[in-house]
Enzyme design. Sequence first.
Site, PDB file in Angstrom:
ATOM      1  N   ARG A  85       0.853  -1.180   0.000  1.00  0.00           N
ATOM      2  CA  ARG A  85       0.000   0.000   0.000  1.00  0.00           C
ATOM      3  C   ARG A  85       0.892   1.233   0.000  1.00  0.00           C
ATOM      4  NH1 ARG A  85      -3.130  -2.995  -1.505  1.00  0.00           N
ATOM      5  NH2 ARG A  85      -5.232  -3.516  -0.750  1.00  0.00           N
TER       6      ARG A  85
ATOM      7  N   GLU B 170      -5.296   6.546  -6.844  1.00  0.00           N
ATOM      8  CA  GLU B 170      -5.431   5.605  -7.950  1.00  0.00           C
ATOM      9  C   GLU B 170      -6.804   5.751  -8.591  1.00  0.00           C
ATOM     10  OE1 GLU B 170      -4.615   1.651  -6.559  1.00  0.00           O
ATOM     11  OE2 GLU B 170      -2.560   2.121  -5.986  1.00  0.00           O
TER      12      GLU B 170
ATOM     13  N   HIS C 177      -0.942  -0.827 -10.318  1.00  0.00           N
ATOM     14  CA  HIS C 177      -1.565  -1.696  -9.310  1.00  0.00           C
ATOM     15  C   HIS C 177      -2.011  -3.031  -9.919  1.00  0.00           C
ATOM     16  CE1 HIS C 177      -3.701  -1.593  -5.156  1.00  0.00           C
ATOM     17  NE2 HIS C 177      -3.185  -2.781  -5.420  1.00  0.00           N
TER      18      HIS C 177
END
Length: 318
Positions: A233, A262, A286
Amino acid sequence: MRIAILDDWSGSALDYADWASLGASIEVFSEPFASTEALVAALRPFDVLCLMRERTPFPAPVIKALPALTLIVTTGARNNAIDLEAARAAGITVCGTRARKTTTAELTLLLILALSRNLFGEAGRLREGGWQGPPGRDLDGLRLGLIGLGTVGAQVARLAQGLGMRVSAWSQNLTDARCAECGVPHAPSLAALMGESDVVSVHLVHSPRTDRLIGSDAFAAMRDGAVFVNTSRAGIVDTPTLLAAMRAGRPAKAGLDVFDAEPLPQDDPLRAAFAEFGDRLLATPHLGYVTDETWRLFYGDTVEAVAAWRDGTPIREL
């Protein structure tokens, strides 16, 4: 029944499960909402929301503003972006799905390998008509430091050991027993782990305790030539400090799969950093859990959860 599928960034959710079996009206949202007001306006008519974990936040004010909402299904077994207490208070059932546990570990090793062998730089050199640049670095014999030794961290340890890397680990609550179970030495501190490692990889849950845990002191302790990777994260790392540390050469290279915002905004300083650092900074959008089999499991379980709830027997409640 009206169902909204949120955050389908790749536009593929409908391909991975038998949504038609639900006999419902389904709408897919592939882009993030511009504001909370836009989110509430768009989702107000829906009875069921199907979420990708930790993409769109659902705090109490949003949940209270959606009176038709009766079911939320999130991919994964937890979603810190949902206020579960507020959902329960509003009489909303929240269910999860199963998850595959290997995908993030695989991507972590891919980033480490690509950075160590300058894979993308060398591929670009060849495409541009050139040939070999400076030699890359073997992983065999290098020290990998893991910040976190949970499920994913332990998988990374096993994969790295298979490539001949020497692995050690540290986290705030890591025990000697867990290290012994994984066959990994226990570093005495974060600074010690950073200082002894040729590659450092982050595998912690983001929480108030781990927020911005990795900052200037940690980066200053790194070895010359060390690589830093974060597939966990973004909030665990102080990103501006990371960029400043890269300018100072520690770390020498970094691989990032997670970001504070994001999808990554066009004006985010990291986009300028891509040009500044070139092949020293490898970033992916991601992808840690974005695989064909994961999507098949996520969305198959989502449809199953909606059907079970509709039939009065909800499953995998959170």
